[in-house]
Design a protein around this motif. Structure first.
Motif, PDB file in Angstrom:
ATOM      1  N   GLY A  10       0.961  -1.240   0.094  1.00  0.00           N
ATOM      2  CA  GLY A  10       0.134  -0.001   0.085  1.00  0.00           C
ATOM      3  C   GLY A  10       0.839   1.117  -0.176  1.00  0.00           C
ATOM      4  N   ALA A  11       1.722   1.331   0.828  1.00  0.00           N
ATOM      5  CA  ALA A  11       2.715   2.332   0.724  1.00  0.00           C
ATOM      6  C   ALA A  11       3.574   2.516  -0.459  1.00  0.00           C
ATOM      7  CB  ALA A  11       3.754   2.189   1.941  1.00  0.00           C
ATOM      8  N   ALA A  12       3.907   1.399  -1.079  1.00  0.00           N
ATOM      9  CA  ALA A  12       4.658   1.596  -2.352  1.00  0.00           C
ATOM     10  C   ALA A  12       3.707   2.255  -3.429  1.00  0.00           C
ATOM     11  CB  ALA A  12       5.029   0.366  -2.729  1.00  0.00           C
ATOM     12  N   ARG A  13       2.555   1.818  -3.461  1.00  0.00           N
ATOM     13  CA  ARG A  13       1.376   2.341  -4.365  1.00  0.00           C
ATOM     14  C   ARG A  13       1.274   3.645  -3.907  1.00  0.00           C
ATOM     15  NH1 ARG A  13      -2.609  -2.853  -4.633  1.00  0.00           N
ATOM     16  NH2 ARG A  13      -1.395  -4.002  -5.950  1.00  0.00           N
ATOM     17  N   TYR A  14       1.029   3.995  -2.881  1.00  0.00           N
ATOM     18  CA  TYR A  14       0.976   5.655  -2.677  1.00  0.00           C
ATOM     19  C   TYR A  14       2.339   6.283  -2.983  1.00  0.00           C
ATOM     20  CZ  TYR A  14       0.397  10.102  -0.105  1.00  0.00           C
ATOM     21  OH  TYR A  14       0.340  11.359   0.319  1.00  0.00           O
ATOM     22  N   LEU A  15       3.467   5.925  -2.734  1.00  0.00           N
ATOM     23  CA  LEU A  15       4.647   6.632  -3.018  1.00  0.00           C
ATOM     24  C   LEU A  15       4.662   6.825  -4.630  1.00  0.00           C
ATOM     25  CD1 LEU A  15       7.088   4.952  -0.257  1.00  0.00           C
ATOM     26  CD2 LEU A  15       6.717   7.514  -0.825  1.00  0.00           C
ATOM     27  N   ARG A  16       4.348   6.048  -5.292  1.00  0.00           N
ATOM     28  CA  ARG A  16       4.191   6.292  -6.744  1.00  0.00           C
ATOM     29  C   ARG A  16       3.573   7.401  -7.087  1.00  0.00           C
ATOM     30  NH1 ARG A  16       1.648   2.229  -9.924  1.00  0.00           N
ATOM     31  NH2 ARG A  16       2.414   3.143 -11.626  1.00  0.00           N
ATOM     32  N   GLY A  17       2.375   7.794  -6.298  1.00  0.00           N
ATOM     33  CA  GLY A  17       1.773   8.894  -6.567  1.00  0.00           C
ATOM     34  C   GLY A  17       2.089  10.183  -6.312  1.00  0.00           C
ATOM     35  N   GLN A  18       2.772   9.961  -4.749  1.00  0.00           N
ATOM     36  CA  GLN A  18       3.479  11.145  -4.377  1.00  0.00           C
ATOM     37  C   GLN A  18       4.716  11.489  -4.851  1.00  0.00           C
ATOM     38  OE1 GLN A  18       2.502  12.536  -0.715  1.00  0.00           O
ATOM     39  NE2 GLN A  18       3.021  13.852  -2.232  1.00  0.00           N
ATOM     40  N   LEU A  19       5.479  10.838  -5.719  1.00  0.00           N
ATOM     41  CA  LEU A  19       6.503  11.216  -6.374  1.00  0.00           C
ATOM     42  C   LEU A  19       6.162  11.923  -7.667  1.00  0.00           C
ATOM     43  CD1 LEU A  19       9.030   8.306  -6.292  1.00  0.00           C
ATOM     44  CD2 LEU A  19       9.556  10.451  -5.306  1.00  0.00           C
ATOM     45  N   ALA A 282     -11.519  13.959   9.627  1.00  0.00           N
ATOM     46  CA  ALA A 282     -11.648  13.154   8.519  1.00  0.00           C
ATOM     47  C   ALA A 282     -11.945  13.695   7.166  1.00  0.00           C
ATOM     48  CB  ALA A 282     -12.966  12.365   8.849  1.00  0.00           C
ATOM     49  N   VAL A 283     -11.199  13.201   6.232  1.00  0.00           N
ATOM     50  CA  VAL A 283     -11.240  13.815   4.956  1.00  0.00           C
ATOM     51  C   VAL A 283     -11.949  12.713   4.075  1.00  0.00           C
ATOM     52  CG1 VAL A 283      -9.973  14.573   2.804  1.00  0.00           C
ATOM     53  CG2 VAL A 283      -9.570  15.663   5.132  1.00  0.00           C
ATOM     54  N   VAL A 284     -12.888  12.796   3.319  1.00  0.00           N
ATOM     55  CA  VAL A 284     -13.433  11.566   2.398  1.00  0.00           C
ATOM     56  C   VAL A 284     -12.649  11.707   1.107  1.00  0.00           C
ATOM     57  CG1 VAL A 284     -15.373  10.457   1.706  1.00  0.00           C
ATOM     58  CG2 VAL A 284     -15.420  11.342   4.113  1.00  0.00           C
ATOM     59  N   ALA A 285     -12.249  10.479   0.650  1.00  0.00           N
ATOM     60  CA  ALA A 285     -11.616  10.649  -0.781  1.00  0.00           C
ATOM     61  C   ALA A 285     -11.555   9.479  -1.092  1.00  0.00           C
ATOM     62  CB  ALA A 285     -10.230  11.277  -0.706  1.00  0.00           C
ATOM     63  N   PRO A 286     -11.580   8.837  -2.530  1.00  0.00           N
ATOM     64  CA  PRO A 286     -11.307   7.570  -2.948  1.00  0.00           C
ATOM     65  C   PRO A 286      -9.935   7.057  -2.537  1.00  0.00           C
ATOM     66  CG  PRO A 286     -12.066   8.934  -4.748  1.00  0.00           C
ATOM     67  CD  PRO A 286     -11.765   9.936  -3.513  1.00  0.00           C
ATOM     68  N   THR A 287      -9.708   6.103  -2.223  1.00  0.00           N
ATOM     69  CA  THR A 287      -8.291   5.651  -1.656  1.00  0.00           C
ATOM     70  C   THR A 287      -7.987   4.381  -2.289  1.00  0.00           C
ATOM     71  OG1 THR A 287      -9.092   4.385   0.309  1.00  0.00           O
ATOM     72  CG2 THR A 287      -8.505   6.670   0.860  1.00  0.00           C
ATOM     73  N   ILE A 288      -8.702   3.776  -2.969  1.00  0.00           N
ATOM     74  CA  ILE A 288      -8.019   2.447  -3.608  1.00  0.00           C
ATOM     75  C   ILE A 288      -7.168   3.017  -5.303  1.00  0.00           C
ATOM     76  CG2 ILE A 288      -8.857   0.560  -5.079  1.00  0.00           C
ATOM     77  CD1 ILE A 288     -11.377   0.258  -3.458  1.00  0.00           C
ATOM     78  N   GLU A 293      -2.977   7.174 -11.815  1.00  0.00           N
ATOM     79  CA  GLU A 293      -3.733   8.282 -11.641  1.00  0.00           C
ATOM     80  C   GLU A 293      -4.452   8.336 -10.331  1.00  0.00           C
ATOM     81  OE1 GLU A 293      -2.382   7.376 -15.775  1.00  0.00           O
ATOM     82  OE2 GLU A 293      -3.493   6.276 -14.307  1.00  0.00           O
ATOM     83  N   ALA A 294      -5.063   7.243 -10.064  1.00  0.00           N
ATOM     84  CA  ALA A 294      -5.583   7.253  -8.778  1.00  0.00           C
ATOM     85  C   ALA A 294      -4.737   7.621  -7.456  1.00  0.00           C
ATOM     86  CB  ALA A 294      -6.299   5.957  -8.454  1.00  0.00           C
TER      87      ALA A 294
END
Length: 307
Positions: A10-19, A282-288, A293-294
């Motif tokens: 999960g962290a790896a996928r998030y980091l792809r977006g953060q970069l 709380a912040v509601v957003a798509p997290t999958i 792009e997601a």
């Protein structure tokens, strides 16, 4: 600078977006899952981060390298080795390099930097500590303690647990650069990783929890639980078995002293009031993160919710 406390997938996928949204990103990665296996030092979460950010991970399996072969693993099993932890041929190359360099006297930080550089990873990847910390879980039925990988891989996290312990965390120190990365970050993000065994070992290290608490207003977490379930892994069942609430509210309770905000999925929009009653916005957003792009959009929403 954005600093991300990270577990594995999960962290790896998030980091792809953060970069894609920030020039300076530092990942502080859990090493409680590390294991010495067949004479090799294996760092599953570090490798998942490096493989994913280099574009070389196996997206179908969710771990390991793409275009992998299994000749050595199959040969070892045929020879009678109890090889319950799968190591691909390319993956073994990583572990051979890491183990050799550690035996030559390099620190885990130095080795990790060398591995990330070799795969052209643009994120700064820091192991949480150069000292050994190992996650152990207590099996509820037997009362015996096993290493995390035995529970996770060999037992398939199919048996109830009654406790978790981070062996060595009481004397381990954060790796060089870790506390600075927390204290000097514009935003600290706790990635959507298992709160118990991916983020928990990082928070158990001397000074980390205190450093995060001191800058709570600039910290944000992303719930790894959606509709009371984890997309991958045992986070939900572990929290339940440890007597915690296995949903976004339970995650908020875990992090309420170190973050000001929690990003929760749209599925959990009905939990906003309960999350905020814990003292976390709380912040509601798509997290999958089903696509790059997601992941990029989640990273944008996450950082914007703090800054």
């Amino acid at each position: 600078m954005i600093t991300v406390l990270a577990g594995g997938v999960g962290a790896a996928r998030y980091l792809r977006g953060q970069l894609q949204t920030a020039e300076q990103v530092t990942a502080i990665v859990n090493t409680g899952d590390d294991i010495e296996l067949h004479g090799l030092h294996v760092s599953p979460d570090i490798d998942t981060i490096i493989y994913t950010l280099s574009g070389q991970s196996d997206n179908d399996r969710g771990w390991g390298l793409c275009d992998e072969t299994w000749t050595a693993f199959k040969e070892a099993k045929e020879l009678g080795l109890d090889a319950w932890f799968q190591l691909g041929d390319r993956d073994i190359g990583t572990h051979l390099a890491r183990t050799s360099w550690l035996q030559e006297g390099m620190s885990l930080s130095e080795v990790t930097t060398r591995l990330a550089t070799a795969r052209a990873v643009k994120c700064r990847v820091l192991p949480m500590s150069n000292d050994p910390v190992r996650t152990h879980v207590t099996l509820a039925a037997e009362g015996r303690e096993v290493g995390f990988q035995e529970y996770f891989v060999q037992l398939g996290y199919s048996v109830p647990i009654s406790g978790v312990r981070f062996a060595g965390a009481d004397v381990a120190k954060p790796a060089p650069g870790v506390l600075d990365a927390v204290e000097n970050a514009d935003v600290v993000v706790i990635a959507p990783s298992n709160p118990v065994v991916s983020v928990g070992p990082i928070l158990a290290l001397d000074g980390i929890y205190e450093a995060l608490s001191a800058r709570k207003d600039r910290n944000i977490a992303i719930s790894p639980l959606i509709g009371g379930k984890a997309l991958k892994g045992p986070a939900a069942r572990m929290m339940t078995e440890l007597g915690e609430r296995a949903d976004a509210v339970g995650v908020a309770r875990r992090y309420r002293d170190i973050v000001s905000t929690l990003v929760i999925d749209e599925v959990d929009g009905g939990l906003v009031e309960e999350v905020e009653s814990v003292g976390v916005r709380a912040v509601v957003a798509p997290t999958i993160m089903s696509s790059l792009e997601a992941a990029v959009e989640l990273a944008r929403v996450t950082v914007a919710s703090v800054s």
